[in-house]
Design an enzyme around this catalytic site. Structure first.
Site, PDB file in Angstrom:
ATOM      1  N   LYS A   1      36.654 -74.694  -6.168  1.00 51.34           N
ATOM      2  CA  LYS A   1      37.849 -75.514  -6.403  1.00 51.34           C
ATOM      3  C   LYS A   1      38.782 -75.353  -5.207  1.00 51.34           C
ATOM      4  CE  LYS A   1      42.083 -75.575  -9.211  1.00 51.34           C
ATOM      5  NZ  LYS A   1      42.823 -74.884 -10.303  1.00 51.34           N
TER       6      LYS A   1
ATOM      7  N   ASP B   1      49.036 -77.643  -6.020  1.00 53.35           N
ATOM      8  CA  ASP B   1      48.988 -78.122  -7.403  1.00 53.35           C
ATOM      9  C   ASP B   1      50.389 -78.175  -7.991  1.00 53.35           C
ATOM     10  OD1 ASP B   1      48.319 -78.857  -9.943  1.00 53.35           O
ATOM     11  OD2 ASP B   1      47.530 -76.895 -10.529  1.00 53.35           O
TER      12      ASP B   1
ATOM     13  N   LYS C   1      54.476 -78.649 -13.394  1.00 57.47           N
ATOM     14  CA  LYS C   1      54.735 -77.228 -13.574  1.00 57.47           C
ATOM     15  C   LYS C   1      56.216 -76.928 -13.384  1.00 57.47           C
ATOM     16  CE  LYS C   1      50.306 -75.745 -11.525  1.00 57.47           C
ATOM     17  NZ  LYS C   1      49.720 -74.956 -12.618  1.00 57.47           N
TER      18      LYS C   1
ATOM     19  N   ASP D   1      45.965 -72.389  -4.885  1.00 55.24           N
ATOM     20  CA  ASP D   1      45.064 -72.947  -5.895  1.00 55.24           C
ATOM     21  C   ASP D   1      43.723 -73.369  -5.302  1.00 55.24           C
ATOM     22  OD1 ASP D   1      44.746 -73.330  -8.619  1.00 55.24           O
ATOM     23  OD2 ASP D   1      45.338 -75.431  -8.560  1.00 55.24           O
TER      24      ASP D   1
ATOM     25  N   ARG E   1      39.153 -78.382 -13.349  1.00 52.18           N
ATOM     26  CA  ARG E   1      37.857 -78.660 -13.983  1.00 52.18           C
ATOM     27  C   ARG E   1      37.394 -80.083 -13.701  1.00 52.18           C
ATOM     28  NH1 ARG E   1      40.399 -77.144 -19.639  1.00 52.18           N
ATOM     29  NH2 ARG E   1      41.525 -75.826 -18.157  1.00 52.18           N
TER      30      ARG E   1
END
Length: 427
Positions: A195, A200, A207, A218, A281
């Site tokens: 990943k 992010d 967030k 990330d 994911r």
């Protein structure tokens, strides 16, 4: 230049004046670390962090007792993202010195890459840095392909394209082939999938600042598997391994993906997006589909995937998930050999069904009725691994990065996991 502070090792306790729990003492000749035989590498690493905290930036590891592992333990604690440090290493035999030099080159690359500001490290830069590192150690045994932007959509990489399309910096898929055999038809031994979210924000499921301020890290999974492949090559990896890095920014714009969107993947799976902050994911799914198509003996993916793994393990262990008990045992044995912290968390068949959607086959996040977030995330990924019950390991990289310093680590990236994965690849 200041004179180096000598650092020596002793198996004798410190003088009583330093206290019964003293792990180091100072005299006119330098600093002595007092080993107790219980956790010598940890003691050395913690002492190095204290020495750096004293403002000592030039040291000489002197005297008897130093080997590659002890030198490395010192460096892990001594290195920090700010300022410069110089270490004069002790005399080591050729094999140990080569091992130490390779750790310094590759694992420092991992730490420095994860620590890099997002402004400097976008998806394309991350992919190119990975190519440069592996080409440096593998030479002409490496070929690669970089696919980006609209080409991803046209070729069906819908998870990666969907997540990354809001950024001015195009999403990128790196597909790298390390083939030491020279035979284009040689079987693929392993695939590594990382990943690589270079920043992010959480997207529209945005967030809070306290959770966003470390999100340059990330992409830690991508850096970790890249470093692992490079390090395995320096240890003599003689089997074909493919690397897939799924690189993107997860940002907000008029073109960003939204809650309720449905992504259709190349394997036919349809996924409803109910949380844009569960983006890792979504991009990994594309890499896992490609990895499965290679029919390798093993697939290892690594990702800073869930806060749930950190809740369970803190930043002290990487979380391991697998349906393959034998392979999980092999990785844990590799971790023990390399003195790196991994802990296996549950993954069962029922976790695969805990992502229900009213509009698609899968939801990209579990509901309140299914709170085992790290396990359901692993369950989600399993839908994109063709033979998920055998030969697949998922690593939720909870030990990749620390927001604040602790007694054995500075703030920032740790590089943990590189040696373990490399060990498994070369076992």
């Amino acid at each position: 230049m200041t004179e180096a502070m000598k650092i020596t090792l002793s198996t004798q306790p410190a003088d009583a004046r330093w206290g019964e729990k003293a792990t180091y003492s100072i005299n006119n000749d330098g600093i002595t670390l007092h080993l107790n035989g219980a956790d010598d590498l940890g003691l050395i690493q913690r002492a190095a962090r204290k020495i750096d905290g004293l403002g000592i930036k030039h040291v000489q590891l002197s005297g008897e007792g130093w080997d590659a592992d002890r030198c490395w333990a010192f460096w892990q604690g001594y290195k920090a993202p700010k300022g410069t440090r110089k270490v004069e290493w002790p005399d080591l035999d050729d094999a140990q010195r080569q091992e130490l030099d390779n750790r310094l080159m590759i694992i420092d690359w991992v730490r420095d890459t994860i620590n890099a500001p997002a402004e400097e490290l976008g998806p394309s830069q991350l992919a190119q840095r990975a190519v440069d590192l592996i080409s440096n150690v593998a030479g002409d045994r490496v070929t690669y392909r970089i696919t980006k932007g609209e080409d991803l959509r046209e070729q069906g990489y819908m998870g990666l394209h969907t997540v990354g399309r809001a950024s001015e910096r195009s999403p990128v898929l790196l597909a790298l082939d390390y083939n030491p055999t020279g035979d284009k038809e040689a079987p693929v031994y392993a695939c590594l999938v990382g990943k690589g979210i270079t920043f992010d924000s959480g997207g529209y499921s945005i967030k809070q600042t306290a959770f966003m301020d470390s999100m340059k890290s990330d992409m830690g999974g991508a850096a970790t598997v890249t470093g692992a492949l490079a390090f395995a090559i320096t240890r003599g990896l003689n089997k074909r391994v493919k690397l897939f890095l799924c690189c993107a920014d997860n940002l907000i714009s008029g073109n960003a993906f939204k809650l309720g969107d449905i992504i259709t993947y190349r394997n036919g799976k349809k996924v409803e997006v109910m949380n844009t902050d569960a983006e890792g994911r979504l991009v990994l799914a594309d890499g896992l589909i490609d990895a499965s198509a290679q029919k390798p003996e093993m697939i290892i993916d690594a990702a800073t995937l869930t806060g749930a793994a950190k809740t369970a393990l803190g930043n002290d262990y990487h979380a391991l998930f697998s349906f393959d008990d034998a392979l999980a045992g092999r990785l844990l044995a590799s971790a023990s050999q390399e003195n790196e912290p991994f802990w296996r968390l549950p993954l069962a068949e029922f976790h695969r069904s805990q992502l229900p959607s009213n509009f698609a086959e899968l939801n990209n996040t579990g509901s309140a009725a299914y709170p085992a977030g790290a396990s359901t995330a692993a369950g989600f990924l399993s839908h994109f691994v063709e033979n998920y019950q055998q030969g697949w390991l998922h690593i939720d990289c909870s030990a990749t990065y620390r927001k604040a310093p602790v007694e054995q680590w500075s703030a920032g990236a740790t590089g943990l996991g590189v040696r373990t994965i490399a060990n498994l690849l070369t076992a």
